[in-house]
Structures are given as structure tokens and as C-alpha cells.
Design a protein around this motif. Structure first.
Motif, PDB file in Angstrom:
ATOM      1  N   VAL A   1       0.837  -1.206   0.000  1.00  0.00           N
ATOM      2  CA  VAL A   1       0.000   0.000   0.000  1.00  0.00           C
ATOM      3  C   VAL A   1       0.868   1.251   0.000  1.00  0.00           C
ATOM      4  N   ALA A   2       1.929   1.236   0.816  1.00  0.00           N
ATOM      5  CA  ALA A   2       2.808   2.407   0.896  1.00  0.00           C
ATOM      6  C   ALA A   2       3.500   2.683  -0.429  1.00  0.00           C
ATOM      7  N   LEU A   3       3.860   1.628  -1.173  1.00  0.00           N
ATOM      8  CA  LEU A   3       4.524   1.802  -2.453  1.00  0.00           C
ATOM      9  C   LEU A   3       3.559   2.265  -3.539  1.00  0.00           C
ATOM     10  N   ARG A   4       2.369   1.658  -3.556  1.00  0.00           N
ATOM     11  CA  ARG A   4       1.437   1.945  -4.644  1.00  0.00           C
ATOM     12  C   ARG A   4       0.586   3.181  -4.392  1.00  0.00           C
ATOM     13  N   PHE A   5       0.318   3.491  -3.124  1.00  0.00           N
ATOM     14  CA  PHE A   5      -0.558   4.622  -2.791  1.00  0.00           C
ATOM     15  C   PHE A   5       0.108   5.455  -1.694  1.00  0.00           C
ATOM     16  N   PRO A   6       1.169   6.171  -2.041  1.00  0.00           N
ATOM     17  CA  PRO A   6       2.005   6.826  -1.023  1.00  0.00           C
ATOM     18  C   PRO A   6       1.327   7.966  -0.282  1.00  0.00           C
ATOM     19  N   ALA A   7       0.159   8.424  -0.723  1.00  0.00           N
ATOM     20  CA  ALA A   7      -0.534   9.506  -0.027  1.00  0.00           C
ATOM     21  C   ALA A   7      -1.558   8.988   0.967  1.00  0.00           C
ATOM     22  N   VAL A   8      -1.542   7.696   1.256  1.00  0.00           N
ATOM     23  CA  VAL A   8      -2.453   7.085   2.229  1.00  0.00           C
ATOM     24  C   VAL A   8      -1.671   6.748   3.492  1.00  0.00           C
ATOM     25  N   GLY A   9      -2.174   7.156   4.637  1.00  0.00           N
ATOM     26  CA  GLY A   9      -1.549   6.821   5.908  1.00  0.00           C
ATOM     27  C   GLY A   9      -2.027   5.467   6.406  1.00  0.00           C
ATOM     28  N   VAL A  10      -1.107   4.544   6.615  1.00  0.00           N
ATOM     29  CA  VAL A  10      -1.456   3.178   7.018  1.00  0.00           C
ATOM     30  C   VAL A  10      -1.101   2.967   8.485  1.00  0.00           C
ATOM     31  N   ILE A  11      -2.033   2.365   9.229  1.00  0.00           N
ATOM     32  CA  ILE A  11      -1.825   2.064  10.648  1.00  0.00           C
ATOM     33  C   ILE A  11      -1.994   0.561  10.848  1.00  0.00           C
ATOM     34  N   LEU A  12      -1.066  -0.052  11.554  1.00  0.00           N
ATOM     35  CA  LEU A  12      -1.147  -1.472  11.867  1.00  0.00           C
ATOM     36  C   LEU A  12      -1.861  -1.665  13.201  1.00  0.00           C
ATOM     37  N   VAL A  13      -2.846  -2.564  13.221  1.00  0.00           N
ATOM     38  CA  VAL A  13      -3.557  -2.923  14.453  1.00  0.00           C
ATOM     39  C   VAL A  13      -3.094  -4.315  14.862  1.00  0.00           C
ATOM     40  N   THR A  14      -2.522  -4.451  16.059  1.00  0.00           N
ATOM     41  CA  THR A  14      -1.910  -5.714  16.454  1.00  0.00           C
ATOM     42  C   THR A  14      -2.011  -5.942  17.960  1.00  0.00           C
ATOM     43  N   VAL A  15      -2.026  -7.189  18.349  1.00  0.00           N
ATOM     44  CA  VAL A  15      -1.993  -7.553  19.770  1.00  0.00           C
ATOM     45  C   VAL A  15      -0.585  -7.356  20.320  1.00  0.00           C
ATOM     46  N   ASP A  16       0.412  -7.597  19.462  1.00  0.00           N
ATOM     47  CA  ASP A  16       1.816  -7.504  19.869  1.00  0.00           C
ATOM     48  C   ASP A  16       2.352  -6.112  19.549  1.00  0.00           C
ATOM     49  N   ALA A  17       2.276  -5.202  20.509  1.00  0.00           N
ATOM     50  CA  ALA A  17       2.748  -3.829  20.284  1.00  0.00           C
ATOM     51  C   ALA A  17       4.177  -3.672  20.793  1.00  0.00           C
ATOM     52  N   SER A  18       5.024  -4.641  20.462  1.00  0.00           N
ATOM     53  CA  SER A  18       6.404  -4.622  20.949  1.00  0.00           C
ATOM     54  C   SER A  18       7.250  -3.658  20.126  1.00  0.00           C
ATOM     55  N   PRO A  19       8.392  -3.199  20.694  1.00  0.00           N
ATOM     56  CA  PRO A  19       9.281  -2.310  19.932  1.00  0.00           C
ATOM     57  C   PRO A  19       9.770  -2.930  18.632  1.00  0.00           C
ATOM     58  N   GLY A  20      10.017  -4.245  18.641  1.00  0.00           N
ATOM     59  CA  GLY A  20      10.490  -4.906  17.427  1.00  0.00           C
ATOM     60  C   GLY A  20       9.471  -4.839  16.306  1.00  0.00           C
ATOM     61  N   LEU A  21       8.202  -5.114  16.623  1.00  0.00           N
ATOM     62  CA  LEU A  21       7.152  -5.056  15.602  1.00  0.00           C
ATOM     63  C   LEU A  21       6.918  -3.616  15.164  1.00  0.00           C
ATOM     64  N   TYR A  22       6.995  -2.690  16.112  1.00  0.00           N
ATOM     65  CA  TYR A  22       6.838  -1.274  15.770  1.00  0.00           C
ATOM     66  C   TYR A  22       7.894  -0.865  14.740  1.00  0.00           C
ATOM     67  N   SER A  23       9.131  -1.266  14.968  1.00  0.00           N
ATOM     68  CA  SER A  23      10.212  -0.936  14.047  1.00  0.00           C
ATOM     69  C   SER A  23       9.977  -1.569  12.680  1.00  0.00           C
TER      70      SER A  23
END
Length: 415
Positions: free
Chosen positions: A77-99
Motif C-alpha cells: 500500500v505504501a509503495l502503490r498509494f504513497p498519499a495514504v496513511g497506514v496504521i497497523l492494528v496488532t496484539v503484539d505492540a512490541s518495539p520490534g514489531l513497531y520498528s
């Protein structure tokens, strides 16, 4: 300003929870959730084709979305539609996944179950970023009204139905009309594009499999520059190395090719694996080549059902191409359309064993005569798929035989 939000959630319980909370946010306009990655990308592509302003400001991607993994979907999505803000929803909100999410192009990460304050904060931040990008682009935003170059995959219902010949001639037709074209071989264990075009090569798609971010320079090193003007990304000479190419690698490769070339034609062969399944899912147009006989049509129906079960491609979104067609055969295109549930290409391809045999044996598919009925049909198919206009195809069919009428054609992008 009203913030348009598009949730992409495969889990029904999570979808209900997210939709309920989104409806409570002020000055927002939540859309109905899409349940899989294919539906999300198709919807965004349709909206982008109309205008960049039709795209939602924010897309929420749940970690359990499928069949494309969430991080790979965010990257796409970020590559094809760069003007869209994408947010990940996850149970694992660890620093590693955030990065990892940030590296993929996400604008934020929200822990699940959601809290109102955190959701509102992340949505506002992503929407503000999206608005700023669109404002910065200004009138130049029209360059992002589509997903880049056109990707066409060609698959065979079974071995020997002519998928590789079809892929090669479609690529040659598009390139002859002035477009930049890549021809990729994802028949990883038995790819024949190199043989059809008499290519001796060292690098293949395997050389891109372990690379996290494919830069233009890295891609250029792996693509073979054919004298016809085609960029060839070939299957490995050692078939067992094809196992090194997984769906993640293919998504990155196809995205990189899409952003470098006007047209990307991918030969997916007849055997399904995670690699060519990813290409078929990403394609703008998916072709399924069959011949008008009972065995091949049954194989085509089996393939279409497999794609549908795996949520790769719906039958009605697949274009069936009838090869070796004649009016005397008992099985005609309308019957194939009813049996498989696909759309049938208006252009059918006649049998042409005598005219094909010399160029196939010599590995000179580009030298197929312009008067060849097979070549004329396949170039007409390219026009039907909007890879080339009919006038361009007719004017430049003889380019590789030395025709002089190919000079001065206008160059146009396929999208």
C-alpha cells in the motif's frame, strides 16, 4: 476536515470492535471493512484511478489480514498509494514489531484491544500526514493516480497450452509500441523464456530473493537487457533453487518492476506455488491460457477453483485465452466461459505449428513473421488488454525484421 478511514480486517470479531470504536470518533467517515488483502488493493486501485482525492486518508490493517501478511500488505500500500496513511492494528505492540511496521511504511501502530484515546491520536496523526503529502504534491498529485506500471500474469491451464509463447509475444507487442517492458519468468523450476529468446545469463530472480529492499541499481543488475528492448528477469537454471523464491520476495520484485517499467508481463507457468500465487494476486490482469479440448478445459476449471479457494483471484476477474482455436472444434469459447466462470478474451489464437517451429527451435521468438496468424492474434490480444493500441501494433509488427515504418511513434504509458 472529515477523515475517511478504511479498515482492512479479516477477523469478524475484530472488525465489529474496530467499526464500533471508529464510529465514535469525531469528524471521521469510516467505510465498511474489507476482509482480505486482495479486496483492499483492488478498492484502492479503483479509487486511485478516479483521483488521488478519492483515496481514504487512513487505512487500518489488522495483523490477521490475509492472504498477504500484514507487513507485506502495508509495504505494498505504501509503495502503490504513497498519499495514504497506514496504521497497523496488532496484539503484539512490541518495539520490534513497531520498528518492522515503520520500515514497511506504516504511519503508526495501535495495540489491540483498542483504546479510544490511542485510536483517535493515531488516526489524527496519520490523517494529518496524508493531508500534508497531498497538499505538498499539489497539481503534481496526478502522478499517483494509479499503482504504477501495468502487471499482467500469464498462466497455463496445463503444460503445453502455449502460456510462454503468449507471454513473450504480449511483451514484444507492448515494447514495440514504445513502452518500457519487463518480462519475468516465475515458472521457477522449468522456465523457458531464456530458451525462447536465446539468452545466456548469469543472474536470475533468485539473486533478488534474499534482499530486503530492492533498489533500482540492484534490480538493474538482475535484469537481462535483451536486444529487443525487453528487460528479462529469468528463472534460475538450477530448478531446485526456485524454492529460494517465496511470496515475500515476489511481492517485492513485482513492486520494484512495476515502478520501473510501464508494462510487466509475468509467465507463471502451470504449477502453483506461493511465489507465482503472489504475482497473480498483485496483477492488474490475470490471463489463463487454455486449448479447446476437454482435458485442458477441465484443468482450467480446476485452476480457477484453486485460485478462488486460496483467495488469490476470483473466476470473474480472470481472463481466459483460447489457444489453437478453430471454428471446427466442438468446444467453443462461449462454452469455456460457462464451464470456467471466467471472462473469455475476444481474441482467439489459431494453431500455427509450422510457423512457430522454426523460431522456437532457433530460440528466436522475436523473429516470428509479421504475417504469422499466431503473432497477429497475440498482438491483437495485447491491444485488447490495452497494452498497445491497434494502430501501434499494426505499424510496428515488423520492427525486428528491419521495417522502417516504426520510426516516430509517440510514447504513451499504459496507465
Amino acid at each position: 476536515m472529515t477523515i475517511r478511514i478504511l479498515p482492512a480486517v479479516g477477523d469478524l470479531d475484530a472488525a465489529r470492535s474496530i467499526t464500533t470504536l471508529l464510529s465514535q470518533l469525531p469528524e471521521t467517515e469510516p467505510a465498511n471493512p474489507v476482509s482480505d488483502s486482495t479486496s483492499l488493493l483492488d478498492l484502492l486501485a479503483r479509487l486511485a484511478a478516479e483521483s488521488i482525492d478519492e483515496l481514504p486518508e487512513v487505512v487500518l490493517v489488522h495483523e490477521r489480514i490475509g492472504p498477504v501478511p500484514a507487513l507485506e500488505l502495508i509495504r505494498e500500500v505504501a509503495l502503490r498509494f504513497p498519499a495514504v496513511g497506514v496504521i497497523l492494528v496488532t496484539v503484539d505492540a512490541s518495539p520490534g514489531l513497531y520498528s518492522a511496521a515503520m520500515d514497511s511504511g506504516a504511519r503508526g501502530l495501535i495495540g489491540f484491544p483498542l483504546s479510544y484515546e490511542e485510536l483517535a491520536q493515531r488516526v489524527q496523526a496519520a490523517a494529518g500526514w496524508s493531508t500534508g503529502v497531498r497538499r505538498h504534491l499539489g497539481h503534481g498529485a496526478e502522478v499517483f493516480t494509479g499503482p504504477g506500471g501495468t502487471v499482467v500474469t500469464v498462466s497455463g491451464a496445463k503444460g503445453g497450452v502455449g502460456a510462454t509463447v503468449t507471454a513473450v509475444q504480449l511483451a514484444l507487442a507492448a515494447q514495440a509500441s514504445g513502452r518500457s517492458v519487463a518480462l519475468a519468468d516465475l515458472d521457477l523450476q522449468a522456465g523457458d523464456i531464456a530458451s525462447y529468446l536465446d539468452v545466456q545469463f548469469r543472474r536470475s530472480i533468485v539473486d533478488l530473493a534474499g534482499i530486503q529492499d530492492i533498489s533500482p541499481r540492484v534490480l538493474q543488475d538482475a535484469v537481462f537487457a535483451h536486444h529487443t528492448g525487453l528487460g528479462l528477469l529469468l528463472a534460475p537454471t538450477d530448478g531446485e533453487r526456485g524454492e529460494e523464491v517465496d511470496d515475500r520476495a515476489v511481492r517485492q520484485v513485482v513492486s520494484a518492476l512495476r515502478h520501473r517499467y510501464d508494462v510487466v508481463v509475468v509467465d507463471c507457468g502451470t504449477q502453483m506455488n506461493s511465489a507465482n500465487a503472489a504475482a497473480i494476486e498483485m496483477a492488474d490482469t490475470t490471463l489463463l491460457v487454455t486449448t479447446p479440448d476437454v482435458i485442458a478445459v477441465r484443468a482450467a476449471k480446476r485452476m480457477v477453483r484453486l485460485w478462488d479457494r486460496l483467495q488469490i483471484r476470483k473466476a470473474e476477474e480472470t481472463v481466459a485465452v483460447v489457444n489453437r482455436h478453430s471454428r471446427s472444434t466442438e468446444i467453443q469459447p462461449p462454452l469455456i466461459e460457462r464451464i470456467t466462470g471466467t471472462r473469455i478474451a475476444r481474441t482467439t489464437v489459431p494453431a500455427g505449428f509450422k510457423e512457430l517451429q522454426p523460431v522456437v527451435d532457433a530460440g528466436r521468438m522475436q523473429d516470428l513473421e509479421a504475417k504469422s496468424a499466431v503473432k497477429q492474434a497475440l498482438w491483437q490480444l495485447a491491444a485488447e488488454l490495452s497494452l498497445v493500441t491497434v494502430a501501434e501494433a499494426e505499424q510496428r509488427q515488423g520492427k525486428f525484421r528491419g521495417d522502417r515504418g516504426s520510426i516516430g511513434l509517440r510514447r504513451t504509458r499504459s496507465r
